[in-house]
Design a protein around this motif. Structure first.
Motif, mmCIF file in Angstrom:
data_model
loop_
_atom_site.group_PDB
_atom_site.id
_atom_site.type_symbol
_atom_site.label_atom_id
_atom_site.label_comp_id
_atom_site.label_asym_id
_atom_site.label_seq_id
_atom_site.Cartn_x
_atom_site.Cartn_y
_atom_site.Cartn_z
ATOM 1 N N UNK A 63 0.830 -1.212 -0.437
ATOM 2 C CA UNK A 63 -0.124 -0.222 0.283
ATOM 3 C C UNK A 63 0.776 1.308 -0.260
ATOM 4 N N UNK A 64 2.142 1.423 0.863
ATOM 5 C CA UNK A 64 3.046 1.990 1.119
ATOM 6 C C UNK A 64 4.539 2.839 -0.366
ATOM 7 N N UNK A 65 3.523 1.893 -1.314
ATOM 8 C CA UNK A 65 4.408 1.804 -2.776
ATOM 9 C C UNK A 65 3.482 3.553 -3.067
ATOM 10 N N UNK A 66 2.126 2.952 -2.694
ATOM 11 C CA UNK A 66 1.273 4.605 -3.827
ATOM 12 C C UNK A 66 2.059 5.243 -3.389
ATOM 13 N N UNK A 67 2.269 6.006 -2.007
ATOM 14 C CA UNK A 67 2.492 7.403 -1.579
ATOM 15 C C UNK A 67 4.247 7.562 -2.191
ATOM 16 N N UNK A 68 4.974 6.584 -2.042
ATOM 17 C CA UNK A 68 6.304 6.422 -2.692
ATOM 18 C C UNK A 68 6.046 6.751 -4.120
ATOM 19 N N UNK A 69 5.750 6.615 -4.907
ATOM 20 C CA UNK A 69 5.470 7.461 -6.495
ATOM 21 C C UNK A 69 5.129 8.264 -6.133
ATOM 22 N N UNK A 70 4.347 8.846 -5.418
ATOM 23 C CA UNK A 70 3.317 9.918 -5.507
ATOM 24 C C UNK A 70 4.337 10.954 -4.818
ATOM 25 N N UNK A 71 5.791 10.621 -4.423
ATOM 26 C CA UNK A 71 6.524 11.474 -3.790
ATOM 27 C C UNK A 71 7.995 11.403 -4.580
ATOM 28 N N UNK A 72 7.957 10.739 -5.249
ATOM 29 C CA UNK A 72 8.921 10.365 -6.301
ATOM 30 C C UNK A 72 8.411 11.416 -7.711
ATOM 31 N N UNK A 73 7.245 11.719 -7.367
ATOM 32 C CA UNK A 73 6.564 12.696 -8.544
ATOM 33 C C UNK A 73 6.073 13.931 -8.722
ATOM 34 N N UNK A 74 6.899 14.100 -7.036
ATOM 35 C CA UNK A 74 6.618 15.612 -6.639
ATOM 36 C C UNK A 74 7.869 16.358 -5.301
ATOM 37 N N UNK A 75 8.619 15.536 -4.350
ATOM 38 C CA UNK A 75 9.167 15.605 -4.269
ATOM 39 C C UNK A 75 11.117 15.885 -4.528
ATOM 40 N N UNK A 76 11.003 14.723 -5.080
ATOM 41 C CA UNK A 76 11.797 13.496 -5.029
ATOM 42 C C UNK A 76 12.386 14.023 -7.010
ATOM 43 N N UNK A 77 11.453 15.384 -7.382
ATOM 44 C CA UNK A 77 12.174 15.898 -7.648
ATOM 45 C C UNK A 77 11.900 17.434 -8.435
ATOM 46 N N UNK A 78 11.919 17.734 -7.264
ATOM 47 C CA UNK A 78 11.025 19.458 -7.078
ATOM 48 C C UNK A 78 12.058 20.606 -7.645
ATOM 49 N N UNK A 79 13.435 20.626 -8.270
ATOM 50 C CA UNK A 79 14.521 21.138 -8.730
ATOM 51 C C UNK A 79 14.188 20.888 -10.479
ATOM 52 N N UNK A 80 13.399 19.910 -10.924
ATOM 53 C CA UNK A 80 12.792 19.818 -12.027
ATOM 54 C C UNK A 80 11.895 20.561 -12.171
ATOM 55 N N UNK A 81 11.003 20.072 -11.483
ATOM 56 C CA UNK A 81 9.271 20.936 -11.419
ATOM 57 C C UNK A 81 9.916 22.791 -11.457
ATOM 58 N N UNK A 82 10.635 23.231 -10.448
ATOM 59 C CA UNK A 82 9.975 24.146 -10.020
ATOM 60 C C UNK A 82 11.588 25.206 -10.935
ATOM 61 N N UNK A 83 12.317 24.637 -11.560
ATOM 62 C CA UNK A 83 13.580 25.194 -13.047
ATOM 63 C C UNK A 83 12.465 25.892 -14.072
ATOM 64 N N UNK A 84 11.607 24.820 -14.744
ATOM 65 C CA UNK A 84 10.770 24.926 -16.266
ATOM 66 C C UNK A 84 9.978 26.569 -15.638
ATOM 67 N N UNK A 85 9.583 26.134 -14.465
ATOM 68 C CA UNK A 85 8.263 26.723 -13.844
ATOM 69 C C UNK A 85 9.082 28.346 -14.053
ATOM 70 N N UNK A 86 10.098 28.516 -13.137
ATOM 71 C CA UNK A 86 10.515 29.567 -12.881
ATOM 72 C C UNK A 86 10.719 30.458 -14.134
ATOM 73 N N UNK A 87 11.063 30.136 -15.788
ATOM 74 C CA UNK A 87 11.161 30.566 -16.494
ATOM 75 C C UNK A 87 10.349 30.665 -17.443
ATOM 76 N N UNK A 88 9.006 30.196 -17.567
ATOM 77 C CA UNK A 88 8.259 30.460 -18.103
ATOM 78 C C UNK A 88 7.750 31.403 -17.530
ATOM 79 N N UNK A 89 7.644 31.682 -16.255
ATOM 80 C CA UNK A 89 7.324 33.088 -15.295
ATOM 81 C C UNK A 89 7.511 33.955 -15.888
#
Length: 404
Positions: A63-89
């Motif tokens: 069951x916890x594998x579900x949460x692990x996947x969400x953490x991987x797609x959010x917290x664990x790629x934080x820099x990959x998320x913020x860099x392009x959004x910063x560039x766009x804004x």
């Protein structure tokens, strides 16, 4: 007259600071990706509390594998998320015609600056091994978030500047699809920016055995985060933000532009540590501050409302308090700020600037019942602090009415 000019100058400075294009872009970028962090927080909470209450053994792990996947797609790629959004804004706020291209170059540049050789620990092994050609969550996650911000800003600034040089544009005419035309317009800027950052990355690796992400994290992010999100720095910045409210300036000039991004870094580090079963590293974070330091909003105005109900005599402030109570429970306190009012109300200067419901404290500490008791004590203390100033405000308003 002198005081009025000083206030006007300070107001102008604060307003310019709040509208500074890089700080505004930073605020917009974090607001854009905030839903992902909220989702990550819920996933971590459910994984480590709800599932553990209800499940055990292999069923719990599955069951916890579900949460692990969400953490991987959010917290664990934080820099990959913020860099392009910063560039766009940032490019959008600068009026650049192709902000999507700026987002692409920001993301690509961040990856260029990542180390090509990383250490990973195989499952079941005790020591790590070096591998090449891999991006690890450790390098693209919460620890590299500030690097994503800095690289996103710098890459975008250079890219937009080069893109506006007409001689570097490739114009294929009006007969081709617009998307194709835009891509060729930024072809040379893409090449120049990416090549330049790649040269820098190669120099850092070959001569100094490091990378820009590590440099930014060590030299800029950690000292700045420690200074501003420590107890003294956080209190000073929030007190300054509350003082701006007294001048009619939204405290987000200070909070959203300067403090909140670093508090978000603290929160994401906490969630990542909690998800990994490690000790929580940062007490002060973006969840802690509103839960314990801003009951009802800036200045802990829910305490002001309760104090008004207990000892207030002025009909106008009591009516405003009734209207503002429900929004205040959800930390929305603009009705108090402008209706009570707090703005330009010297009677409220001390408690509003210096003052540090219950469900939020419970959630902010991942279900610790002791947090509810702490919040209740803070609430009582805040009410006691506000009571004498409510009485002073009543007297001031009464004399004002008499003078009119």
């Amino acid at each position: 007259m002198g005081n009025s000019k000083l206030v006007d100058k300070f107001t102008m400075f604060a307003s310019k600071l709040g509208n500074e294009i890089h700080l505004r872009s930073l605020r917009d970028a974090f607001a854009t990706i905030m839903p992902l962090y909220i989702l990550a927080g819920l996933a971590v909470l459910i994984n480590n509390t709800v599932f553990q209450w209800l499940l055990s053994g292999d069923t719990l792990s599955n069951a916890q594998y579900w949460g692990t996947l969400i953490v991987n797609g959010t917290l664990n790629i934080s820099s990959l998320l913020i860099a392009p959004v910063i560039g766009y804004m940032l490019s959008q706020n600068k009026g650049y015609e192709n902000p999507l291209a700026a987002a692409v170059i920001s993301l690509a540049t961040l990856v260029v600056m990542m180390p090509n050789t990383v250490s990973v620990t195989p499952v079941g092994a005790e020591e790590g091994v070096l591998i090449q050609g891999a991006l690890t969550f450790g390098n693209v996650g919460t620890g590299a978030m500030f690097a994503g911000v800095i690289i996103g800003i710098v890459a975008t600034e250079i890219f937009v500047w080069i893109s506006n040089i007409k001689r570097l544009k490739i114009n294929l005419g009006d007969s081709i699809p617009p998307a194709v035309g835009k891509s060729f317009n930024v072809l040379i800027p893409f090449i120049l920016v990416m090549s330049g950052f790649a040269i820098l990355s190669a120099i850092l690796n070959n001569l100094f055995h490091t990378d820009l992400v590590q440099i930014i994290t060590t030299i800029i992010q950690e000292p700045l985060r420690t200074a501003t999100t420590g107890l003294v720095g956080c209190v000073l910045l929030y007190s300054l933000g509350n003082f701006l409210w007294l001048l009619g300036i939204h405290q987000s000039v200070i909070y959203s532009s300067i403090l909140e991004p670093l508090l978000i870094v603290n929160m994401t580090l906490n969630m990542a540590a909690y998800a990994a079963g490690e000790a929580i590293p940062n007490i002060i974070n973006v969840a802690f501050v509103p839960a314990f330091g801003l009951l009802g909003g800036s200045g802990s105005t829910i305490c002001l409302l309760i104090a008004t109900f207990l000892v207030g005599r002025n009909a106008a402030t009591k009516n405003v308090s009734k209207m503002a109570l429900v929004p205040g429970i959800f930390n929305i306190n603009e009705p108090v700020i402008f209706g009570y009012p707090i703005v330009y109300n010297i009677s409220m200067l001390i408690p509003f600037v210096l003052t540090p419901p219950l469900l939020s404290g419970y959630l902010a500490t991942a279900g610790d019942w002791r947090a509810v008791i702490v919040q209740a004590l803070i609430l009582v203390l805040g009410v006691l602090i506000y009571i004498p100033f409510v009485k002073i405000n009543d007297i001031v308003m009464e004399k004002t009415m008499e003078a009119e």
